[in-house]
Scaffold this active site. Structure first.
Site, short mmCIF file in Angstrom:
data_model
loop_
_atom_site.label_atom_id
_atom_site.label_comp_id
_atom_site.label_asym_id
_atom_site.label_seq_id
_atom_site.Cartn_x
_atom_site.Cartn_y
_atom_site.Cartn_z
N HIS A 1 7.52 -30.05 12.11
CA HIS A 1 7.08 -28.78 11.53
C HIS A 1 5.96 -29.01 10.51
CE1 HIS A 1 10.05 -26.68 13.75
NE2 HIS A 1 11.08 -27.20 13.10
N CYS B 1 3.13 -2.93 3.99
CA CYS B 1 2.29 -1.77 4.30
C CYS B 1 3.07 -0.94 5.32
CB CYS B 1 0.90 -2.17 4.76
SG CYS B 1 0.80 -3.01 6.36
N THR C 1 3.02 -0.79 8.62
CA THR C 1 3.51 -1.63 9.72
C THR C 1 3.79 -3.06 9.31
OG1 THR C 1 1.26 -2.25 10.28
CG2 THR C 1 2.19 -0.31 11.43
N HIS D 1 10.58 -23.37 9.74
CA HIS D 1 9.58 -23.99 10.63
C HIS D 1 8.15 -23.89 10.09
CE1 HIS D 1 12.21 -23.66 14.53
NE2 HIS D 1 12.91 -24.06 13.48
N ASP E 1 0.86 -1.18 0.00
CA ASP E 1 0.00 0.00 0.00
C ASP E 1 0.90 1.23 0.00
OD1 ASP E 1 0.85 0.43 2.61
OD2 ASP E 1 -1.15 0.42 3.50
C1 RB5 Z 1 -1.97 3.05 6.29
O1 RB5 Z 1 -2.00 4.32 6.84
C2 RB5 Z 1 -1.59 2.02 7.35
O2 RB5 Z 1 -2.65 1.86 8.22
C3 RB5 Z 1 -1.19 0.72 6.70
O3 RB5 Z 1 -0.11 0.93 5.85
C4 RB5 Z 1 -0.76 -0.39 7.63
O4 RB5 Z 1 0.21 0.06 8.52
C5 RB5 Z 1 -1.85 -1.11 8.30
O5 RB5 Z 1 -1.64 -2.07 9.05
#
Ligand code: RB5
Length: 145
Positions: A133, A64, A66, A97, A7
């Site tokens: 595993h 993304c 995070t 694993h 994203d």
């Molecule tokens: C987008 O702002 C953010 O929420 C997305 O990139 C991600 O971190 C969501 O888990």
């Protein structure tokens, strides 16, 4: 073939990942997104997950902000084992694993250097094939509703 999806929060790091894969001569299919305008990460998780389910790609990389949302979304798909990694040991262990087929990372979490080492570790490490595993992965599959 490696399926790539991100994203807006992962876009910049994904450009580095793409350059890195190209430098290694590794083939990938880029499912987007295409810039830093806000998009919805489940849409890109879905495209990468389906490419693996369909056998078009055998591994995926999702990024993304995070790495959390996009890995949660990918793990909704049958047969997908998406692992969020922020260190090389986890990337190694999730291949050995868990036989993870998607690497998820956080573009707002990781620097480029460690991220590319995580990518290399994930792509270069085989599944151990150990019975214990494999048994545990089968039990994960049995949990799928
Ligand atoms: C987008 O702002 C953010 O929420 C997305 O990139 C991600 O971190 C969501 O888990």
């Amino acid at each position: 073939m490696i399926a790539l999806g991100c994203d807006h929060g992962g876009f910049e790091l994904m450009q580095q990942v793409k350059r890195h894969l190209e430098s290694k001569g590794l083939a990938f299919q880029d499912f987007g997104c295409s810039g830093t305008d806000p998009v919805d990460y489940p849409d890109y998780a879905a495209q990468v997950a389906r490419a693996i389910q369909d056998g078009v790609c055998d591994r995926g990389i999702l990024i993304c902000g995070t790495g959390i949302g996009i890995s949660i979304a990918a793990n909704k798909f049958k047969g997908i084992r998406a692992a969020l990694c922020s260190d090389c040991f986890s990337a190694w262990a999730t291949r050995m694993h868990n036989d993870a087929n998607i690497l998820a990372m956080g573009g707002r979490v990781l620097g480029t250097g460690v991220a590319l080492m995580i990518v290399d570790t994930f792509l270069d490490t085989p599944f151990s094939g150990d019975e214990r595993h494999a048994r545990r992965i089968e039990k994960i599959s049995a949990l799928e509703a």
